[in-house]
Design an enzyme around this catalytic site. Structure first.
Site, PDB file in Angstrom:
ATOM      1  N   LYS A  93     -15.272  -7.225  -3.116  1.00 24.13           N
ATOM      2  CA  LYS A  93     -14.662  -6.557  -4.268  1.00 24.13           C
ATOM      3  C   LYS A  93     -13.661  -5.539  -3.754  1.00 24.13           C
ATOM      4  O   LYS A  93     -13.989  -4.719  -2.888  1.00 24.13           O
ATOM      5  CB  LYS A  93     -15.760  -5.836  -5.081  1.00 24.13           C
ATOM      6  CG  LYS A  93     -15.247  -5.163  -6.323  1.00 24.13           C
ATOM      7  CD  LYS A  93     -15.246  -6.116  -7.512  1.00 24.13           C
ATOM      8  CE  LYS A  93     -14.387  -5.617  -8.648  1.00 24.13           C
ATOM      9  NZ  LYS A  93     -12.946  -5.956  -8.516  1.00 24.13           N
ATOM     10  N   GLN A 114     -13.149   0.435   1.527  1.00 20.31           N
ATOM     11  CA  GLN A 114     -13.739  -0.115   0.296  1.00 20.31           C
ATOM     12  C   GLN A 114     -15.204  -0.489   0.500  1.00 20.31           C
ATOM     13  O   GLN A 114     -16.027  -0.334  -0.406  1.00 20.31           O
ATOM     14  CB  GLN A 114     -12.926  -1.360  -0.115  1.00 20.31           C
ATOM     15  CG  GLN A 114     -13.166  -1.824  -1.527  1.00 20.31           C
ATOM     16  CD  GLN A 114     -12.368  -1.036  -2.555  1.00 20.31           C
ATOM     17  OE1 GLN A 114     -11.185  -0.780  -2.350  1.00 20.31           O
ATOM     18  NE2 GLN A 114     -13.000  -0.644  -3.637  1.00 20.31           N
ATOM     19  N   LYS A 129     -10.054  -6.250   0.385  1.00 20.73           N
ATOM     20  CA  LYS A 129      -8.748  -5.776  -0.090  1.00 20.73           C
ATOM     21  C   LYS A 129      -7.747  -6.892   0.135  1.00 20.73           C
ATOM     22  O   LYS A 129      -7.956  -7.756   0.994  1.00 20.73           O
ATOM     23  CB  LYS A 129      -8.312  -4.528   0.691  1.00 20.73           C
ATOM     24  CG  LYS A 129      -7.336  -3.661  -0.061  1.00 20.73           C
ATOM     25  CD  LYS A 129      -8.019  -2.818  -1.120  1.00 20.73           C
ATOM     26  CE  LYS A 129      -7.005  -2.098  -1.997  1.00 20.73           C
ATOM     27  NZ  LYS A 129      -7.659  -1.119  -2.872  1.00 20.73           N
ATOM     28  N   ASP A 169      -4.230  -2.349  -7.547  1.00 22.76           N
ATOM     29  CA  ASP A 169      -4.019  -1.202  -6.639  1.00 22.76           C
ATOM     30  C   ASP A 169      -2.531  -0.881  -6.795  1.00 22.76           C
ATOM     31  O   ASP A 169      -1.937  -1.220  -7.838  1.00 22.76           O
ATOM     32  CB  ASP A 169      -4.394  -1.573  -5.191  1.00 22.76           C
ATOM     33  CG  ASP A 169      -4.431  -0.363  -4.247  1.00 22.76           C
ATOM     34  OD1 ASP A 169      -5.413   0.387  -4.295  1.00 22.76           O
ATOM     35  OD2 ASP A 169      -3.453  -0.134  -3.491  1.00 22.76           O
ATOM     36  N   ASN A 244      -0.982   4.574 -12.102  1.00 26.40           N
ATOM     37  CA  ASN A 244      -2.236   4.448 -12.857  1.00 26.40           C
ATOM     38  C   ASN A 244      -3.208   5.592 -12.575  1.00 26.40           C
ATOM     39  O   ASN A 244      -3.708   6.236 -13.493  1.00 26.40           O
ATOM     40  CB  ASN A 244      -2.887   3.092 -12.525  1.00 26.40           C
ATOM     41  CG  ASN A 244      -4.277   2.987 -13.096  1.00 26.40           C
ATOM     42  OD1 ASN A 244      -5.260   3.204 -12.405  1.00 26.40           O
ATOM     43  ND2 ASN A 244      -4.374   2.705 -14.379  1.00 26.40           N
ATOM     44  N   SER A 380     -15.065  -1.272 -12.434  1.00 26.27           N
ATOM     45  CA  SER A 380     -14.836  -2.709 -12.258  1.00 26.27           C
ATOM     46  C   SER A 380     -16.166  -3.451 -12.232  1.00 26.27           C
ATOM     47  O   SER A 380     -16.297  -4.548 -12.796  1.00 26.27           O
ATOM     48  CB  SER A 380     -14.090  -2.981 -10.947  1.00 26.27           C
ATOM     49  OG  SER A 380     -12.698  -2.876 -11.134  1.00 26.27           O
TER      50      SER A 380
HETATM   51  P1  NDP Z   1       0.456   2.679  -8.835  1.00 22.97           P
HETATM   52  O1  NDP Z   1       1.321   1.624  -8.252  1.00 22.97           O
HETATM   53  O2  NDP Z   1       0.108   2.602 -10.271  1.00 22.97           O
HETATM   54  O3  NDP Z   1       1.111   4.117  -8.583  1.00 22.97           O
HETATM   55  C1  NDP Z   1       1.384   4.564  -7.306  1.00 22.97           C
HETATM   56  C2  NDP Z   1       2.153   5.872  -7.418  1.00 22.97           C
HETATM   57  O4  NDP Z   1       2.262   6.426  -6.106  1.00 22.97           O
HETATM   58  C3  NDP Z   1       3.556   5.702  -7.940  1.00 22.97           C
HETATM   59  O5  NDP Z   1       3.945   6.855  -8.633  1.00 22.97           O
HETATM   60  C4  NDP Z   1       4.366   5.529  -6.656  1.00 22.97           C
HETATM   61  O6  NDP Z   1       5.721   5.885  -6.769  1.00 22.97           O
HETATM   62  C5  NDP Z   1       3.649   6.484  -5.725  1.00 22.97           C
HETATM   63  N1  NDP Z   1       3.799   5.997  -4.333  1.00 22.97           N
HETATM   64  C6  NDP Z   1       3.364   4.827  -3.812  1.00 22.97           C
HETATM   65  N2  NDP Z   1       3.705   4.708  -2.527  1.00 22.97           N
HETATM   66  C7  NDP Z   1       4.361   5.836  -2.229  1.00 22.97           C
HETATM   67  C8  NDP Z   1       4.954   6.322  -1.056  1.00 22.97           C
HETATM   68  N3  NDP Z   1       4.948   5.609   0.089  1.00 22.97           N
HETATM   69  N4  NDP Z   1       5.523   7.552  -1.116  1.00 22.97           N
HETATM   70  C9  NDP Z   1       5.511   8.281  -2.273  1.00 22.97           C
HETATM   71  N5  NDP Z   1       4.975   7.851  -3.419  1.00 22.97           N
HETATM   72  C10 NDP Z   1       4.401   6.674  -3.392  1.00 22.97           C
HETATM   73  O7  NDP Z   1      -0.868   2.709  -7.919  1.00 22.97           O
HETATM   74  P2  NDP Z   1      -2.287   3.344  -8.241  1.00 22.97           P
HETATM   75  O8  NDP Z   1      -2.116   4.552  -9.081  1.00 22.97           O
HETATM   76  O9  NDP Z   1      -3.174   2.254  -8.685  1.00 22.97           O
HETATM   77  O10 NDP Z   1      -2.780   3.762  -6.775  1.00 22.97           O
HETATM   78  C11 NDP Z   1      -2.519   5.038  -6.215  1.00 22.97           C
HETATM   79  C12 NDP Z   1      -3.506   5.314  -5.081  1.00 22.97           C
HETATM   80  O11 NDP Z   1      -4.846   5.263  -5.590  1.00 22.97           O
HETATM   81  C13 NDP Z   1      -3.473   4.312  -3.927  1.00 22.97           C
HETATM   82  O12 NDP Z   1      -3.768   4.982  -2.728  1.00 22.97           O
HETATM   83  C14 NDP Z   1      -4.615   3.359  -4.265  1.00 22.97           C
HETATM   84  O13 NDP Z   1      -5.117   2.694  -3.116  1.00 22.97           O
HETATM   85  C15 NDP Z   1      -5.623   4.358  -4.813  1.00 22.97           C
HETATM   86  N6  NDP Z   1      -6.668   3.784  -5.645  1.00 22.97           N
HETATM   87  C16 NDP Z   1      -6.352   3.071  -6.772  1.00 22.97           C
HETATM   88  C17 NDP Z   1      -7.343   2.564  -7.566  1.00 22.97           C
HETATM   89  C18 NDP Z   1      -7.053   1.907  -8.866  1.00 22.97           C
HETATM   90  O14 NDP Z   1      -8.012   1.685  -9.626  1.00 22.97           O
HETATM   91  N7  NDP Z   1      -5.818   1.618  -9.206  1.00 22.97           N
HETATM   92  C19 NDP Z   1      -8.765   2.670  -7.165  1.00 22.97           C
HETATM   93  C20 NDP Z   1      -8.995   3.507  -6.011  1.00 22.97           C
HETATM   94  C21 NDP Z   1      -7.968   4.013  -5.281  1.00 22.97           C
HETATM   95  P3  NDP Z   1       6.841   4.728  -6.831  1.00 22.97           P
HETATM   96  O15 NDP Z   1       6.624   4.043  -8.124  1.00 22.97           O
HETATM   97  O16 NDP Z   1       8.124   5.452  -6.721  1.00 22.97           O
HETATM   98  O17 NDP Z   1       6.572   3.835  -5.637  1.00 22.97           O
END
Ligand code: NDP
Length: 448
Positions: A93, A114, A129, A169, A244, A380
């Site tokens: 997962k 994870q 992943k 993600d 997200n 999830s």
């Molecule tokens: P999204 O794609 O929805 O959002 C990611 C955000 O982070 C965007 O605003 C993006 O900006 C910014 N971002 C991504 N990469 C970079 C970078 N290299 N430098 C600066 N800003 C960056 O992803 P999520 O919100 O789902 O995920 C965010 C984090 O949370 C990740 O680390 C993910 O692994 C972790 N996570 C997510 C889960 C989930 O349920 N979604 C669960 C557990 C952890 P831009 O659009 O400009 O790239």
């Protein structure tokens, strides 16, 4: 150096030699291994059975070509990944990440994390992943759909509700999960709802899954503050990212009476001292899929720093919710200088090892991602339960379950850290709880 420490060092050396160039994976393994000495001393059977060595080697790694056609009729080729890290506690997962920086080392670091996170959540799920070096930014809906269909055309043979259950993600949200599920259903001739999570609630998704990671990181912060006799009410907070996790972290903070003054994307930082207008952020990011700089057009009184560093903004509590290693040692120092009393990680491994050390030495409330962002995967698992029983739970009931799961994770980490002579150290607590649950199952299964 004791025998145990020598053994751990040897394991880390081996991981580095056998996974060359995969720096994020090395970093994630090191961070866990460093905390396991006391566990090996109490449980010599883990060393005898080489449990750590086995956990560091993924059970399976799949790499595949993803060809697709862009809107100009030109053929494009990306690389897809799915790493099944550990299935001792349940089906694999973990989410899928679509981002140009994706390579095997990132997927392995995320899969390794994870495994422990999922164990810590108390749910019956293994760790995995996946993803691709595809950049959804600037792509049309049709291009994203064609990419997802091509990606699933290979992935479908490796997944299943009892085998491996991907989710979202970075770069993979409800739109992508919809296209992926549609293609899976078409190829397999099965309406297998439980094969993917993060689905829309209109067709099998759980209410609160969209909010769960962000909300969970706030619930975890709330617990860390509660044991210190404090709360989030009235606190000034900053949240990096505007995807997200960030959006729903901001939402819960605002519901709890905190003032969130800054968020960001990879283009820059918004600083709105009066408190962020979340409706505008949702419209810009979730509906229009535009850059966060647009916020400045709607609220010219807010400040926008192109390529700025969000961690320079003074706050009481910081929530990194964007990506790995986004808080450098210098940023960690700046946060502490500005009086920050806590950090709860919505993102995975967002703080560099030197930054983590500064937070731990300063004794602030520091919640590592393995614990603080486990609410997403835990919900999830609740989605899988609903799919298996063909049931739908209410928002209130599901949020209540999430809140209890986060409180439970906090209590487990807190008590285990104290038991292992590191009171208040959630890194030690989270690593040991997660590791022991996986280790015990592996021991029970014999040599697997
Ligand atoms: P999204 O794609 O929805 O959002 C990611 C955000 O982070 C965007 O605003 C993006 O900006 C910014 N971002 C991504 N990469 C970079 C970078 N290299 N430098 C600066 N800003 C960056 O992803 P999520 O919100 O789902 O995920 C965010 C984090 O949370 C990740 O680390 C993910 O692994 C972790 N996570 C997510 C889960 C989930 O349920 N979604 C669960 C557990 C952890 P831009 O659009 O400009 O790239």
């Amino acid at each position: 150096m004791s025998n145990v420490e020598q053994r751990l060092e040897k394991i880390l050396d081996h991981v580095k030699r056998h996974n060359q160039g995969e720096h994020e994976f090395h970093q994630a393994v090191k961070e866990v291994i460093e905390t396991l000495g006391p566990v090996l001393r109490k449980h010599p059977e883990y060393a005898e059975q080489k449990i750590i060595e086995r956990i560091c080697e993924p059970e399976r790694q799949i790499i595949f070509r993803v060809p697709w056609m862009d809107d100009n009729g030109e053929v494009q080729i990306n690389r897809g990944f799915r790493v099944g890290f550990n299935s001792a506690l349940g089906p694999y997962k973990g989410g899928l990440r679509f981002h140009p920086s994706v390579y095997l080392g990132i997927i392995k670091f995320l899969g390794f994390e994870q495994t422990f996170k999922n164990a810590l959540s108390g749910m019956p799920i293994g760790g995995a992943k996946g993803g691709a070096d595809f950049d959804p930014k600037g792509k049309s809906d049709s291009e994203v759909m064609r990419f997802c269909q091509s990606y699933m055309t290979e992935l479908y043979r490796h997944i299943g509700e009892m085998t491996d259950v991907p989710a979202g993600d970075i770069g993979v949200g409800a739109r992508e999960i919809g296209y992926l599920f549609g293609q899976y259903k078409r190829i397999t001739n099965r309406y297998e709802s439980g094969v993917l999570t993060g689905k829309s609630p209109q067709w099998g998704g759980a209410l609160v899954r969209r909010e769960a990671t962000g909300y969970g990181a706030i619930f975890f912060a709330q617990e860390m503050l509660r044991v210190r006799g404090e709360s989030l009410e009235g606190k000034t907070c900053i949240v990096s990212g505007s995807g997200n996790v960030a959006i729903y972290a901001i939402e819960k903070l605002q519901q709890l009476g905190a003032r969130v003054v800054a968020c960001s994307d990879s283009g820059g930082v918004i600083y709105d001292k009066r408190g962020l207008d979340l409706d505008s952020i949702k419209r810009i990011k979730e509906v229009e899929r535009k850059r966060i700089s647009e916020y400045h057009q709607i609220h010219p009184e807010a400040e926008y720093y192109a390529e700025g560093v969000i961690w320079n903004i003074p706050c009481d509590f910081a929530f990194p919710c964007a990506t790995q290693n986004e808080i450098s040692e210098a940023s960690a120092r700046k946060l502490l200088e500005n009086g920050c009393i806590g950090v709860s990680e919505g993102a995975n491994m967002p703080v560099t090892p030197k930054g983590v050390k500064l937070f731990l030495d300063a004794g602030i409330a520091y919640g590592p991602g393995k614990a603080a962002n486990a609410g997403g995967v835990a919900t999830s698992a609740l989605e899988m339960q609903q799919n298996a029983s063909r049931d739908t739970w209410s928002f209130e009931y599901t949020e209540d379950r999430l809140q209890k799961i986060m409180a439970n994770i906090h209590a487990n980490c807190f008590e285990t850290a104290a038991e292992y002579d590191s009171p208040g150290n959630y890194v030690v607590g989270a690593n040991i709880v997660g590791f022991k649950r996986v280790a015990e199952a592996m021991l029970a299964f014999g040599l697997i």
